[in-house]
Design a protein around this motif. Structure first.
Motif, PDB file in Angstrom:
ATOM      1  N   ASP A  66       0.828  -1.204   0.000  1.00  0.00           N
ATOM      2  CA  ASP A  66       0.000   0.000   0.000  1.00  0.00           C
ATOM      3  C   ASP A  66       0.863   1.255   0.000  1.00  0.00           C
ATOM      4  O   ASP A  66       0.608   2.210  -0.747  1.00  0.00           O
ATOM      5  CB  ASP A  66      -0.931  -0.029   1.214  1.00  0.00           C
ATOM      6  N   ILE A  67       1.901   1.262   0.804  1.00  0.00           N
ATOM      7  CA  ILE A  67       2.807   2.419   0.858  1.00  0.00           C
ATOM      8  C   ILE A  67       3.565   2.569  -0.459  1.00  0.00           C
ATOM      9  O   ILE A  67       3.729   3.687  -0.967  1.00  0.00           O
ATOM     10  CB  ILE A  67       3.760   2.296   2.067  1.00  0.00           C
ATOM     11  N   ALA A  68       4.013   1.450  -1.038  1.00  0.00           N
ATOM     12  CA  ALA A  68       4.708   1.512  -2.325  1.00  0.00           C
ATOM     13  C   ALA A  68       3.777   2.029  -3.417  1.00  0.00           C
ATOM     14  O   ALA A  68       4.181   2.842  -4.268  1.00  0.00           O
ATOM     15  CB  ALA A  68       5.237   0.132  -2.696  1.00  0.00           C
ATOM     16  N   LEU A  69       2.523   1.592  -3.399  1.00  0.00           N
ATOM     17  CA  LEU A  69       1.547   2.087  -4.364  1.00  0.00           C
ATOM     18  C   LEU A  69       1.298   3.578  -4.163  1.00  0.00           C
ATOM     19  O   LEU A  69       1.209   4.341  -5.133  1.00  0.00           O
ATOM     20  CB  LEU A  69       0.242   1.304  -4.238  1.00  0.00           C
ATOM     21  N   ALA A  70       1.208   4.012  -2.917  1.00  0.00           N
ATOM     22  CA  ALA A  70       0.979   5.430  -2.625  1.00  0.00           C
ATOM     23  C   ALA A  70       2.135   6.285  -3.131  1.00  0.00           C
ATOM     24  O   ALA A  70       1.921   7.338  -3.736  1.00  0.00           O
ATOM     25  CB  ALA A  70       0.782   5.625  -1.127  1.00  0.00           C
ATOM     26  N   VAL A  71       3.364   5.841  -2.917  1.00  0.00           N
ATOM     27  CA  VAL A  71       4.531   6.606  -3.375  1.00  0.00           C
ATOM     28  C   VAL A  71       4.565   6.655  -4.898  1.00  0.00           C
ATOM     29  O   VAL A  71       4.800   7.717  -5.492  1.00  0.00           O
ATOM     30  CB  VAL A  71       5.830   5.998  -2.803  1.00  0.00           C
ATOM     31  N   GLY A  72       4.296   5.538  -5.544  1.00  0.00           N
ATOM     32  CA  GLY A  72       4.270   5.515  -7.008  1.00  0.00           C
ATOM     33  C   GLY A  72       3.197   6.420  -7.582  1.00  0.00           C
ATOM     34  O   GLY A  72       3.433   7.145  -8.556  1.00  0.00           O
ATOM     35  N   LEU A  73       2.024   6.403  -6.967  1.00  0.00           N
ATOM     36  CA  LEU A  73       0.946   7.272  -7.439  1.00  0.00           C
ATOM     37  C   LEU A  73       1.250   8.739  -7.202  1.00  0.00           C
ATOM     38  O   LEU A  73       0.902   9.597  -8.018  1.00  0.00           O
ATOM     39  CB  LEU A  73      -0.374   6.882  -6.777  1.00  0.00           C
ATOM     40  N   LEU A  74       1.909   9.068  -6.084  1.00  0.00           N
ATOM     41  CA  LEU A  74       2.280  10.460  -5.830  1.00  0.00           C
ATOM     42  C   LEU A  74       3.301  10.963  -6.848  1.00  0.00           C
ATOM     43  O   LEU A  74       3.249  12.126  -7.265  1.00  0.00           O
ATOM     44  CB  LEU A  74       2.814  10.621  -4.410  1.00  0.00           C
ATOM     45  N   VAL A  75       4.221  10.090  -7.257  1.00  0.00           N
ATOM     46  CA  VAL A  75       5.188  10.468  -8.296  1.00  0.00           C
ATOM     47  C   VAL A  75       4.451  10.733  -9.605  1.00  0.00           C
ATOM     48  O   VAL A  75       4.701  11.738 -10.291  1.00  0.00           O
ATOM     49  CB  VAL A  75       6.271   9.381  -8.468  1.00  0.00           C
ATOM     50  N   LEU A  76       3.515   9.843  -9.966  1.00  0.00           N
ATOM     51  CA  LEU A  76       2.737  10.054 -11.182  1.00  0.00           C
ATOM     52  C   LEU A  76       1.876  11.315 -11.090  1.00  0.00           C
ATOM     53  O   LEU A  76       1.713  12.041 -12.082  1.00  0.00           O
ATOM     54  CB  LEU A  76       1.858   8.836 -11.458  1.00  0.00           C
ATOM     55  N   ASP A  77       1.335  11.584  -9.911  1.00  0.00           N
ATOM     56  CA  ASP A  77       0.540  12.803  -9.723  1.00  0.00           C
ATOM     57  C   ASP A  77       1.391  14.045  -9.921  1.00  0.00           C
ATOM     58  O   ASP A  77       0.948  15.016 -10.548  1.00  0.00           O
ATOM     59  CB  ASP A  77      -0.078  12.832  -8.322  1.00  0.00           C
ATOM     60  N   ALA A  78       2.604  14.044  -9.382  1.00  0.00           N
ATOM     61  CA  ALA A  78       3.496  15.198  -9.526  1.00  0.00           C
ATOM     62  C   ALA A  78       3.875  15.407 -10.988  1.00  0.00           C
ATOM     63  O   ALA A  78       3.853  16.547 -11.484  1.00  0.00           O
ATOM     64  CB  ALA A  78       4.746  15.010  -8.671  1.00  0.00           C
ATOM     65  N   VAL A  79       4.178  14.325 -11.680  1.00  0.00           N
ATOM     66  CA  VAL A  79       4.524  14.438 -13.099  1.00  0.00           C
ATOM     67  C   VAL A  79       3.323  14.963 -13.893  1.00  0.00           C
ATOM     68  O   VAL A  79       3.461  15.838 -14.755  1.00  0.00           O
ATOM     69  CB  VAL A  79       5.010  13.074 -13.648  1.00  0.00           C
TER      70      VAL A  79
END
Length: 124
Positions: free
Chosen positions: A30-43
């Motif tokens: 869940d934390i790994a998914l959250a970090v990946g999604l936050l990176v995609l959100d920033a991009v």
């Protein structure tokens, strides 16, 4: 018939109920998914910002006639607002996986991006 040693033996009223409902995503995933999604959100938010600058005509990358003058950033903040809306809508996808940390961070990121867009429109 012999049963293997070391395994639990369930008979009669000792039988546990079958698992019901959907299981949660493990916390690390869940934390790994959250970090990946936050990176995609920033991009995505930066791409929407740059697209807004490009559409408004204030930015011309690799302009051969550039005179190194100041660039005025009058951005069409509608693109950033749409990106925030998309971020909020994508919070439904981790919810299907029962990834509650990812859902919370997606909603927070979407709200922040929408807030930035709204503040920029009010400031403009």
């Amino acid at each position: 018939m012999t049963t293997p040693a070391g395994l639990p033996h369930f008979r009669g009223t000792n039988v546990p109920p079958p698992p019901t409902g959907r299981r949660h995503l493990p916390v690390a995933a869940d934390i790994a998914l959250a970090v990946g999604l936050l990176v995609l959100d920033a991009v995505g938010a930066v791409a929407a910002f740059l697209l807004g600058i490009d559409v408004s005509g204030d930015w011309r990358p690799f302009d051969p006639g550039a005179d190194n003058s100041d660039v005025v950033f009058t951005v069409d903040w509608l693109y950033v607002g749409i990106a925030g809306g998309v971020i909020l809508l994508t919070a439904a996808l981790p919810y299907l996986l029962r990834a509650f940390v990812s859902v919370a961070l997606q909603v927070l990121a979407g709200t922040v991006v929408l807030g930035v867009a709204a503040a920029a429109v009010a400031y403009r």
